[in-house]
Design an enzyme around this catalytic site. Structure first.
Site, short mmCIF file in Angstrom:
data_model
loop_
_atom_site.label_atom_id
_atom_site.label_comp_id
_atom_site.label_asym_id
_atom_site.label_seq_id
_atom_site.Cartn_x
_atom_site.Cartn_y
_atom_site.Cartn_z
N GLU A 115 0.85 -1.20 0.00
CA GLU A 115 0.00 0.00 0.00
C GLU A 115 0.88 1.23 0.00
O GLU A 115 2.10 1.14 0.17
CB GLU A 115 -0.94 -0.03 1.21
CG GLU A 115 -1.97 -1.15 1.10
CD GLU A 115 -2.98 -1.16 2.25
OE1 GLU A 115 -2.98 -0.25 3.07
OE2 GLU A 115 -3.76 -2.13 2.30
N HIS A 236 -8.78 9.54 2.24
CA HIS A 236 -8.32 8.43 1.40
C HIS A 236 -8.46 8.87 -0.05
O HIS A 236 -9.49 9.44 -0.42
CB HIS A 236 -9.17 7.18 1.68
CG HIS A 236 -8.55 5.92 1.17
ND1 HIS A 236 -8.44 5.63 -0.17
CD2 HIS A 236 -7.99 4.87 1.83
CE1 HIS A 236 -7.84 4.46 -0.31
NE2 HIS A 236 -7.55 3.97 0.88
N ARG A 282 -0.40 8.72 1.36
CA ARG A 282 -1.79 9.04 1.08
C ARG A 282 -2.11 10.54 1.01
O ARG A 282 -2.91 10.97 0.18
CB ARG A 282 -2.61 8.43 2.22
CG ARG A 282 -3.82 7.77 1.78
CD ARG A 282 -4.39 7.02 2.93
NE ARG A 282 -4.27 5.60 2.70
CZ ARG A 282 -4.74 4.69 3.53
NH1 ARG A 282 -5.33 5.06 4.65
NH2 ARG A 282 -4.61 3.43 3.25
N HIS A 343 -11.30 9.73 5.86
CA HIS A 343 -11.07 8.29 6.09
C HIS A 343 -10.64 7.98 7.51
O HIS A 343 -11.12 7.03 8.11
CB HIS A 343 -9.99 7.84 5.10
CG HIS A 343 -9.68 6.38 5.15
ND1 HIS A 343 -10.60 5.41 4.84
CD2 HIS A 343 -8.52 5.72 5.43
CE1 HIS A 343 -10.03 4.20 4.94
NE2 HIS A 343 -8.78 4.37 5.32
N ARG A 378 -1.09 9.05 8.61
CA ARG A 378 -0.91 7.62 8.95
C ARG A 378 -0.40 6.82 7.76
O ARG A 378 -0.91 6.95 6.64
CB ARG A 378 -2.26 7.04 9.38
CG ARG A 378 -2.22 5.57 9.68
CD ARG A 378 -3.60 5.13 10.13
NE ARG A 378 -4.57 5.33 9.07
CZ ARG A 378 -5.05 4.37 8.31
NH1 ARG A 378 -4.67 3.11 8.50
NH2 ARG A 378 -5.94 4.63 7.39
C1 SIN Z 1 -7.23 0.60 2.28
O1 SIN Z 1 -7.49 -0.59 2.14
O2 SIN Z 1 -6.85 1.34 1.38
C2 SIN Z 1 -7.36 1.17 3.64
C3 SIN Z 1 -6.31 0.67 4.51
C4 SIN Z 1 -6.02 1.68 5.58
O3 SIN Z 1 -6.71 2.68 5.69
O4 SIN Z 1 -5.05 1.48 6.31
#
Ligand code: SIN
Length: 540
Positions: A115, A236, A282, A343, A378
């Site tokens: 991610e 997000h 993010r 988010h 985060r």
């Molecule tokens: C996601 O699956 O993009 C969210 C995961 C997160 O917010 O840590």
């Protein structure tokens, strides 16, 4: 107000933090879990991504720490990061022992996703239903624990604060509304754990479920607990953009498997903007999408998933595929329309690394709490890890029996029956708070808009509190009271931070200040006072 029961611990919320705490605390006393809807309705249940943990031999704790600190834009507390990241492998093992089944690769090892902001593949996941898998395993463990009672439809309204044995202010439990009967009750407990999740519903557009109405932050603030870095609200980058898709997240893991953000006419958005392109941290990706949408006048951008293809997409992301199909998209083929949405709250009720708040007897864990691990932004999938680690450590503390004479119960809500206009008025006020937060306290901020927001939120907060004190409560009113207060705390904290850092961007203050400082906010029942407190040297 009727006293309903006495427990060793009362837990507010039934996600990963609440249930982990309940399972641990039940070893030393009886535990009550109060949850405002049904037991499985938690933010955890919605988590698609996973748990970031160093389980691959080629990965190191030092690299996970480094990625967390970089994403956090200089505002993480180093000691919290070191502790929480180092506990990652143990947390994953403990959850598997409780029965969580995570996705495995053909080799039999855990399958690891990637991610934004992570330089390595280190996201332990259960396809794209990680939260659901963890929630199910923990609920089963709770059901098998005779020392834990779970009461559904118990909406906690406020903390019960009064003098402790030495005269100091202490938390003695909670007041709650049984949303089925309308009865307001009182529960006394030696330890009260806030595990209420986040505050996405403070904003008009959010990836969060309807329950995310900032209840824990609001009640802790009303009780005088400091809340820290409330302006650090994470947006997000990829919430599904579709008129009928309320709050549906397209996991960052989709970009981890090769999804690329493009404009509606196919131009890559993140190329040349950050070395990690679509997988940049993010805050950077969400802001860039916002900039491109505004510059072009577009309502959304696209996530090009053609590089993933339908076979892998359906297998790796079954829940997202199902939802896309319901809206007429072919998963892994059609570009997905997306927009940023609120988010995750990176600040919250300040706690130490064992979940203790400033008030004896009161603990917090999960999104409601601020340990400092997330700093100003985060790192993806660090949150389930933080929630588990802090709740588990808090539960291992010795019980704190609350055996003295009971203090006076807290002031409750009023009892006037609702008038015929109440429904429409509440709906309007809900909408007004959320719209104001989205327009004036969103991704990019200005002093002018924050001031206006704060003035209006002061009125909204006061009005909703007065209505609550006068009239018979229901969920809508109690939640409005909470989102209005927490919106006010977010705007007040944002106004105090005169710099741009991580999730808080103010073009009129483009620089990042040194030394890094946290915003500490306290609420005295009328106003929020905010001070900037430099990070301790050991945490930088
Ligand atoms: C996601 O699956 O993009 C969210 C995961 C997160 O917010 O840590």
């Amino acid at each position: 107000m009727e006293r309903i029961g006495d427990y060793s611990a009362v837990v507010v919320g039934s996600g990963i933090a609440g249930l982990t705490y309940a399972l641990g605390a039940a070893k030393s006393g009886d535990v009550l879990v109060l949850t405002k809807k049904s037991r499985a309705e938690s933010n955890t249940n919605w988590a698609q991504g996973g748990i970031a943990a160093v389980v691959d031999p080629s990965d190191t704790v030092a690299e996970h720490v480094e990625d967390t600190l970089v994403a956090g834009a200089g505002l993480c507390r180093r000691r919290a990061v070191d502790l929480i990241v180092s506990k990652g492998p143990g947390a994953v093992a403990a959850l598997m022992e409780r029965g969580a089944r995570f996705s495995a690769a053909e080799s039999g090892d855990l399958s690891l996703g990637q991610e934004g902001g992570h330089r390595k593949r280190r996201i332990v996941h259960a396809q794209d239903r990680t939260g659901w898998e963890i929630e199910g395993a923990l609920l089963e463990a709770v059901a098998a624990s005779p020392g834990i009672e779970v009461w559904e439809h118990g909406f906690v309204l406020d903390l019960w604060i009064g003098p402790g044995p030495g005269g100091e202010r202490r938390c003695h439990g909670v007041t709650f509304l049984d949303t089925h009967t309308g009865r307001v009750g009182l529960v006394r407990a030696g330890r009260t754990m806030l595990a209420t999740g986040g505050c996405g519903k403070v904003y008009r557009y959010t990836t969060n479920p309807d329950i995310a109405t900032a209840d824990g932050v609001a009640m802790a603030a009303r009780a005088g607990c400091p809340v820290v870095n409330m302006e650090m609200v994470q947006f997000h980058p990829t919430c599904l953009y579709h008129p009928e898709a309320r709050s549906f997240l397209i996991s960052e893991a989709v970009r981890g498997e090769g999804g690329v953000l493009v404009t509606v006419d196919g131009a890559p958005i993140m190329e040349g903007r950050h070395p990690m392109a679509s997988l940049a941290p993010r805050d950077i990706v969400a802001r860039e999408i916002d900039r491109v949408m505004k510059a072009r006048g577009d309502s959304h951008v696209l996530l090009d998933v053609s590089g993933i293809g339908p076979a892998l997409f359906n297998e790796r992301f079954p829940a997202i595929s199902e939802r896309l199909k319901a809206f007429g998209f072919t998963p892994g083929v059609d570009p997905i329309p997306v927009v940023p949405a609120a988010h995750y709250l990176c600040g919250g009720v300040h706690v130490d690394l064992e979940g203790r708040t400033a008030l004896p007897g009161l603990f917090a864990s999960g999104e409601v709490a601020h340990t400092g691990v997330h700093g100003a932004n985060r790192l993806a999938s660090n949150s389930l890890l933080e929630a588990y680690v802090i709740a588990d450590r808090a539960a291992a503390l010795p019980p704190e029996p609350d055996t003295g004479p009971a203090p006076a119960p807290p002031r409750g809500p009023g009892d006037h029956p609702p008038g015929p206009d109440r429904g429409v008025i509440l709906e309007h006020e809900w909408d007004a708070v959320r719209r104001l937060m989205w327009d004036f306290v969103g991704l990019v901020r200005s002093t002018e808009r924050l001031r206006r927001a704060q003035n209006r939120l002061t009125l909204m907060r006061t009005w909703s509190e007065e209505l609550y004190r006068a009239s018979r409560p229901d969920t809508d009113l109690a939640e409005l009271r909470n989102i209005a207060l927490v919106g006010h705390l977010i705007a007040a904290s944002a106004l105090a931070r005169r710099e741009s850092r991580g999730l808080h961007q103010m073009p009129e203050y483009p620089d990042t200040q040194d030394p890094p400082a946290e915003t500490w906010c306290t609420f005295d029942g009328r106003d929020a006072a905010v001070s900037l407190v430099p990070l301790a040297q050991e945490d930088r």
